[in-house]
Design a protein around this motif. Structure first.
Motif, PDB file in Angstrom:
ATOM      1  N   HIS A  64      26.841  33.834  38.069  1.00 32.86           N
ATOM      2  CA  HIS A  64      25.852  32.225  38.773  1.00 32.86           C
ATOM      3  C   HIS A  64      25.981  31.203  38.892  1.00 32.86           C
ATOM      4  CE1 HIS A  64      23.654  36.006  40.190  1.00 32.86           C
ATOM      5  NE2 HIS A  64      23.584  36.242  38.582  1.00 32.86           N
ATOM      6  N   GLN A  65      26.101  30.863  37.382  1.00 32.28           N
ATOM      7  CA  GLN A  65      26.414  29.066  37.334  1.00 32.28           C
ATOM      8  C   GLN A  65      28.617  28.748  37.868  1.00 32.28           C
ATOM      9  OE1 GLN A  65      23.411  27.317  37.455  1.00 32.28           O
ATOM     10  NE2 GLN A  65      24.632  26.074  35.567  1.00 32.28           N
ATOM     11  N   GLY A  66      27.973  28.162  38.433  1.00 34.09           N
ATOM     12  CA  GLY A  66      29.687  27.972  38.894  1.00 34.09           C
ATOM     13  C   GLY A  66      30.342  28.149  39.974  1.00 34.09           C
ATOM     14  N   ARG A  67      29.512  29.089  40.534  1.00 33.51           N
ATOM     15  CA  ARG A  67      29.657  29.734  42.291  1.00 33.51           C
ATOM     16  C   ARG A  67      29.651  29.052  43.256  1.00 33.51           C
ATOM     17  NH1 ARG A  67      26.699  35.424  42.719  1.00 33.51           N
ATOM     18  NH2 ARG A  67      28.585  35.792  44.573  1.00 33.51           N
ATOM     19  N   ASP A  68      28.405  27.967  43.324  1.00 28.41           N
ATOM     20  CA  ASP A  68      28.291  26.956  43.960  1.00 28.41           C
ATOM     21  C   ASP A  68      29.446  25.689  44.597  1.00 28.41           C
ATOM     22  OD1 ASP A  68      26.321  28.147  45.044  1.00 28.41           O
ATOM     23  OD2 ASP A  68      24.438  27.299  44.133  1.00 28.41           O
ATOM     24  N   ALA A  69      29.636  25.267  43.161  1.00 29.28           N
ATOM     25  CA  ALA A  69      30.730  24.993  42.782  1.00 29.28           C
ATOM     26  C   ALA A  69      32.516  25.237  43.175  1.00 29.28           C
ATOM     27  CB  ALA A  69      31.211  24.392  41.132  1.00 29.28           C
ATOM     28  N   ALA A  70      32.814  27.070  42.489  1.00 29.53           N
ATOM     29  CA  ALA A  70      34.215  27.241  43.332  1.00 29.53           C
ATOM     30  C   ALA A  70      33.798  27.513  45.182  1.00 29.53           C
ATOM     31  CB  ALA A  70      33.764  28.950  43.054  1.00 29.53           C
ATOM     32  N   ARG A  71      33.235  27.687  45.215  1.00 27.17           N
ATOM     33  CA  ARG A  71      32.562  27.590  46.840  1.00 27.17           C
ATOM     34  C   ARG A  71      32.892  26.405  47.789  1.00 27.17           C
ATOM     35  NH1 ARG A  71      29.186  31.044  50.741  1.00 27.17           N
ATOM     36  NH2 ARG A  71      28.861  32.375  49.312  1.00 27.17           N
ATOM     37  N   GLU A  72      32.272  25.509  47.572  1.00 32.62           N
ATOM     38  CA  GLU A  72      32.736  24.013  47.859  1.00 32.62           C
ATOM     39  C   GLU A  72      34.030  23.267  47.564  1.00 32.62           C
ATOM     40  OE1 GLU A  72      30.178  22.299  50.115  1.00 32.62           O
ATOM     41  OE2 GLU A  72      28.880  24.238  49.247  1.00 32.62           O
ATOM     42  N   ALA A  73      34.548  23.878  46.543  1.00 31.32           N
ATOM     43  CA  ALA A  73      36.010  23.757  46.657  1.00 31.32           C
ATOM     44  C   ALA A  73      36.818  24.219  47.335  1.00 31.32           C
ATOM     45  CB  ALA A  73      36.232  23.961  45.188  1.00 31.32           C
ATOM     46  N   LEU A  74      36.662  25.620  47.450  1.00 27.51           N
ATOM     47  CA  LEU A  74      37.417  26.398  48.515  1.00 27.51           C
ATOM     48  C   LEU A  74      37.679  25.753  50.155  1.00 27.51           C
ATOM     49  CD1 LEU A  74      37.033  29.778  46.169  1.00 27.51           C
ATOM     50  CD2 LEU A  74      39.322  28.874  46.552  1.00 27.51           C
ATOM     51  N   LEU A  75      36.260  26.140  50.093  1.00 30.27           N
ATOM     52  CA  LEU A  75      36.078  25.884  51.582  1.00 30.27           C
ATOM     53  C   LEU A  75      36.467  24.151  51.886  1.00 30.27           C
ATOM     54  CD1 LEU A  75      32.621  26.703  52.029  1.00 30.27           C
ATOM     55  CD2 LEU A  75      34.337  28.060  53.078  1.00 30.27           C
ATOM     56  N   ALA A  76      36.156  23.588  50.559  1.00 34.11           N
ATOM     57  CA  ALA A  76      36.848  21.684  50.883  1.00 34.11           C
ATOM     58  C   ALA A  76      38.592  21.770  51.536  1.00 34.11           C
ATOM     59  CB  ALA A  76      36.461  20.887  49.819  1.00 34.11           C
ATOM     60  N   ILE A  77      39.043  22.503  50.822  1.00 34.55           N
ATOM     61  CA  ILE A  77      40.830  23.092  50.911  1.00 34.55           C
ATOM     62  C   ILE A  77      41.101  22.948  52.584  1.00 34.55           C
ATOM     63  CG2 ILE A  77      42.601  24.541  49.772  1.00 34.55           C
ATOM     64  CD1 ILE A  77      41.351  24.445  47.346  1.00 34.55           C
TER      65      ILE A  77
END
Length: 278
Positions: A190-203
């Motif tokens: 669960h930890q880190g999933r939000d950061a991964a989502r935001e990074a991929l969406l920002a690309i």
């Protein structure tokens, strides 16, 4: 009257003492609480803060030796005390296949020992009795070994470090980092999933070929995560059912490829996501 008042005061004083003393007895009688397991992201943070090495415990719900160790060795007070040398993370291999693959986990239970920076120190596999497990924990290295830090050695990295690397990468290295982020999003961590989502969406658009390729994966969680990101990123509502049979998914995926032209995103046997040029 005075005698009654004194008795009431003494009774209140005795009750107060009992309330204060009982928790002390309860605490004194409590056994060690057990091995504390943390999310992978928290494990890296705690290891750096506390200067402790890391243990990744790879397991699965269907593993009888794992269940036996958890009931016996993990509950043993001597083992619990020995475990305090480390920061621990419990990894379900079915929910986090990429991490299990990165550390070449071939069987479970498996224990991977890392230094506080996440670099590989040692590994041990199989069932251990409480005594043998305590001896194992007491004998493991806590500092760098000759192999630690070598390029071919697996390393545990935080999601944020993967995000930070993207701007410095191109070509196949960029594609690998992108895929790693998507795997993190699809994992059970669960930890880190939000950061991964935001990074991929920002690309944005450069990420779409990676997501399209992932929608053709054999892994349900990866297909679902990629589709979710494409819907959010493109704001398109094209059908795609991650649970559908492979033939149906192929038809739906072809429609996504068609919608997200240019032709460079069209599927083929040797299709590869387009990465930023170096």
């Amino acid at each position: 009257m005075m005698t009654t008042l004194l008795r009431a005061l003494l009774r209140a004083l005795l009750l107060t003492c009992c309330v204060l003393v009982l928790p002390l007895h309860a605490r004194a009688a409590e056994p060690p609480r057990g091995i504390a397991f943390h999310d992978v992201e928290d494990t890296l943070t705690l290891a750096a803060e506390q200067g402790k090495p890391i243990v990744l415990y790879f397991t699965a719900d269907w593993c009888p030796p794992c269940q036996r160790m958890q009931a016996e060795a993990f509950a043993d007070p001597a083992v619990i005390r020995a475990s305090e040398r480390f920061v621990w993370s419990k990894i379900d291999i079915d929910r986090n296949q990429p991490l299990a693959a990165r550390f070449a986990v071939r069987g479970i239970p498996s224990f991977v020992f890392l230094d506080e920076q996440g670099q590989l120190l040692d590994r041990s596999n199989g069932y251990f009795s409480p005594t043998k497990f305590r001896e194992l924990l007491q004998s493991r290295p806590v500092g760098p070994t000759p192999a630690a830090g070598q390029p071919d050695q697996p390393r545990l990295e935080s999601v944020q470090s993967k995000v930070d690397q993207l701007d410095q990468l191109s070509g196949e290295a960029w594609h690998a980092a992108m895929t790693d982020l998507l795997e993190q999003l699809a994992s059970g961590q669960h930890q880190g999933r939000d950061a991964a989502r935001e990074a991929l969406l920002a690309i944005g658009e450069p990420a779409y070929p990676v997501l399209l390729q992932a929608m053709g994966s054999d892994r349900l969680a990866l297909r679902a995560a990629a589709h979710d990101l494409l819907v959010l990123g493109t704001r398109r509502a094209l059908d795609f059912d991650p649970f559908a049979p492979a033939e149906q998914r192929a038809i739906q995926l072809a429609a996504w490829y068609q919608a997200l032209q240019p032709p460079a995103t069209q599927p083929s046997d040797d299709a590869a996501p387009q990465a930023p040029e170096g």
